[in-house]
Design a protein around this motif. Structure first.
Motif, short mmCIF file in Angstrom:
data_model
loop_
_atom_site.label_atom_id
_atom_site.label_comp_id
_atom_site.label_asym_id
_atom_site.label_seq_id
_atom_site.Cartn_x
_atom_site.Cartn_y
_atom_site.Cartn_z
N PRO A 153 0.81 -1.23 0.00
CA PRO A 153 0.00 0.00 0.00
C PRO A 153 0.83 1.27 0.00
O PRO A 153 0.38 2.31 -0.48
CB PRO A 153 -0.81 -0.12 1.31
CG PRO A 153 -0.82 -1.59 1.63
CD PRO A 153 0.50 -2.10 1.14
N VAL A 154 2.06 1.23 0.54
CA VAL A 154 2.92 2.41 0.61
C VAL A 154 3.82 2.44 -0.62
O VAL A 154 4.69 1.59 -0.79
CB VAL A 154 3.78 2.40 1.89
CG1 VAL A 154 4.72 3.59 1.91
CG2 VAL A 154 2.89 2.41 3.13
N LYS A 155 3.59 3.41 -1.49
CA LYS A 155 4.37 3.51 -2.74
C LYS A 155 5.57 4.44 -2.61
O LYS A 155 6.42 4.47 -3.48
CB LYS A 155 3.46 4.01 -3.87
CG LYS A 155 2.20 3.17 -4.08
CD LYS A 155 2.54 1.73 -4.43
CE LYS A 155 1.26 0.91 -4.64
NZ LYS A 155 1.55 -0.52 -4.91
N ASP A 156 5.62 5.21 -1.53
CA ASP A 156 6.71 6.15 -1.31
C ASP A 156 7.98 5.38 -0.94
O ASP A 156 8.08 4.84 0.17
CB ASP A 156 6.33 7.14 -0.20
CG ASP A 156 7.36 8.23 -0.02
OD1 ASP A 156 8.22 8.38 -0.92
OD2 ASP A 156 7.33 8.92 1.02
N VAL A 157 8.94 5.34 -1.85
CA VAL A 157 10.15 4.53 -1.63
C VAL A 157 10.92 4.93 -0.38
O VAL A 157 11.37 4.05 0.37
CB VAL A 157 11.06 4.59 -2.88
CG1 VAL A 157 12.39 3.90 -2.60
CG2 VAL A 157 10.36 3.97 -4.07
N PRO A 158 11.12 6.23 -0.08
CA PRO A 158 11.90 6.57 1.12
C PRO A 158 11.25 6.12 2.44
O PRO A 158 11.95 6.01 3.45
CB PRO A 158 11.97 8.11 1.06
CG PRO A 158 11.81 8.43 -0.38
CD PRO A 158 10.83 7.42 -0.89
N ASP A 159 9.95 5.85 2.43
CA ASP A 159 9.27 5.48 3.68
C ASP A 159 9.34 3.97 3.88
O ASP A 159 8.34 3.25 3.77
CB ASP A 159 7.82 5.96 3.65
CG ASP A 159 7.14 5.83 5.01
OD1 ASP A 159 7.85 5.58 6.00
OD2 ASP A 159 5.90 5.98 5.07
N ALA A 160 10.52 3.47 4.21
CA ALA A 160 10.70 2.04 4.45
C ALA A 160 9.93 1.59 5.68
O ALA A 160 9.36 0.50 5.71
CB ALA A 160 12.18 1.72 4.60
N TYR A 161 9.91 2.43 6.70
CA TYR A 161 9.19 2.11 7.93
C TYR A 161 7.71 1.92 7.64
O TYR A 161 7.09 0.93 8.09
CB TYR A 161 9.39 3.24 8.95
CG TYR A 161 8.71 3.01 10.28
CD1 TYR A 161 9.41 2.41 11.33
CD2 TYR A 161 7.39 3.40 10.49
CE1 TYR A 161 8.80 2.21 12.57
CE2 TYR A 161 6.78 3.21 11.73
CZ TYR A 161 7.49 2.61 12.75
OH TYR A 161 6.87 2.41 13.96
#
Length: 240
Positions: A153-161
């Protein structure tokens, strides 16, 4: 006047390279397996940054992508690791397939009774083969989920957490169950694989046999527990 026909001499068999010999293939499998174990331990340690919070986890992931900049290109460290990992996996699978094929054709009729070697489970071969299939399927899903974010669901690559928390959300419990089952397969694979690798490289030294078994079992338990604690912590709300 008759001339005797001399039979043609059969050509001598071509010498088999050491790399393609069974011993060579076992060494390839052992060395590539050790490299993979090193990657697994490093990956496990990286996952544990999730307990430090979003900022620390994302900073760790960002550091992997920007390591060596501006002297080195973006994600250079990751690409070195990826290429090395692909090479190790390819060598490991190739050697395993060739050795399995040779073992089958060397003895087309199975033994009526086969006593396993000391320290080896009676079902070790089946566990290693089917466990490897489960691990490969899991790696494919893992890449789609947490690397490429195709099914995350999280597509933002920098947001690994955020990606880790999202993938193990209680609503996605089938993913967590599959992850844990794959870890069990990995544990069995590590336990037998590490033991076999030491036997291949160091030889069947009975003085080291007990220690090797203990080290292999301990490593398998640590890796499984180290990976499992993350999805379990997210599922039960300890990490959110």
């Amino acid at each position: 006047m008759s001339t005797a026909v001399q039979p043609r001499k059969a050509a001598p068999p071509k010498p088999q390279s050491r790399l393609r010999s069974s011993i060579g293939l076992k060494i390839v499998m052992a060395v590539s397996g050790i490299l993979l174990v090193g990657f697994i331990i490093a990956h496990m340690a990286g996952n544990l940054h999730v307990f430090e919070g979003r900022e620390e986890m994302n900073a760790y992931a960002h550091g992997l992508r920007t390591f060596g900049e501006p002297l080195l290109p973006h994600e250079s460290l990751l690409w070195v690791m990826r290429i090395g990992l692909i090479a190790a996996v390819a060598a490991h699978i190739w050697s395993a397939i060739v050795l399995t094929h040779r073992a089958i054709h060397a003895r087309p009729v199975r033994y009526a009774s086969k006593k396993p070697a000391k320290g080896e489970s009676r079902h070790a071969v089946a566990t290693m083969r089917w466990g490897a299939v489960v691990i490969v399927l899991f790696v494919i899903w893992h890449l789609l989920d947490l690397t490429w974010r195709t099914v995350n669901p999280v597509k933002d690559v920098p947001d690994a957490y955020g990606a880790v928390v999202a993938t193990f959300d209680p609503s996605r419990w089938p993913v967590t169950v599959f992850y844990l089952l794959a870890l069990v397969a990995l544990g069995f694979h590590l336990r037998h694989g590490v033991w076999s690798a030491v036997q291949t490289i160091a030889g069947p030294n009975t003085a080291w046999r007990g220690r090797t078994q203990a080290i292999a079992l301990g490593l398998a338990v640590i890796v499984v527990a180290g990976f499992a604690i993350v999805p379990l912590a997210v599922t039960f709300g300890l990490v959110s």
